[in-house]
Design a protein around this motif. Sequence first.
Motif, short mmCIF file in Angstrom:
data_model
loop_
_atom_site.label_atom_id
_atom_site.label_comp_id
_atom_site.label_asym_id
_atom_site.label_seq_id
_atom_site.Cartn_x
_atom_site.Cartn_y
_atom_site.Cartn_z
N GLU A 34 19.91 27.59 -1.79
CA GLU A 34 20.54 27.65 -0.48
C GLU A 34 21.05 29.05 -0.16
N LEU A 35 21.63 29.19 1.05
CA LEU A 35 22.24 30.44 1.49
C LEU A 35 23.76 30.31 1.41
N LYS A 36 24.43 31.43 1.31
CA LYS A 36 25.90 31.41 1.28
C LYS A 36 26.49 31.32 2.69
N ASP A 37 26.26 32.35 3.48
CA ASP A 37 26.81 32.42 4.83
C ASP A 37 25.74 31.98 5.83
N GLU A 38 25.63 30.67 6.04
CA GLU A 38 24.58 30.15 6.92
C GLU A 38 24.78 30.59 8.37
#
Length: 218
Positions: free
Chosen positions: A122-126
Amino acid sequence: MKIYTKGIGEKSFAPECVRINFDFKTRSEKYDLTLTEGVKQVENFVNVLTKLGFKKEDFKTDSFKIYEETKYDANKQENIRLGYIYNHIANLKFDYDMNKLTSLVYELSKIDFGPRTNITFELKDEDKKKSECIDLAYQNAKSKAEAIATSAGKKLVECKKISFEPLDNTIQSRSRFDGLAKMTTFEGNDSVKNAMGNILVPEDIKLIYELYCLWIAE
């Protein structure tokens, strides 16, 4: 003059974090024994995580329950008790690190009755990544509107209205690794363990947004 354009913003991002979902299940005939064995199984697993450098607080519980398992007997026309099931669902999330992931997979493979697992990237800061794609979509829509206005001998004045939608709501890599607890043990075979870091390469996370814009040109 009104101009309607559609802008597309598309961008790919390398995974920034790993999320692992665990599903622990223990069966026994007695409630107390089921609870004891289930808690012990999860506790032993948490100890493995701490040895790998994780904190106990990193292991987050999603759900926990103990329930009686039954099976319908058509001949007797009644439910037959099969015992109790301890079910503990949890997750672990950490910064993308393939060495850390392969070490964890290695330890999972040595557990005889380990949890079922599912790994996603996943991504951290979506929100920040979404904003980047939306900005690209807006600039794309604007450049189209400017081209149309120029062809009509006019100048773009303002964007009067915008609507947008993501084409894919799943903000994670399409790569998924499942059922790792069922893999053959790697013990004594470091070459396999080391190779995993080279072959388990997740796909980038692709975000696509479309903007529908109404422009005014004069």
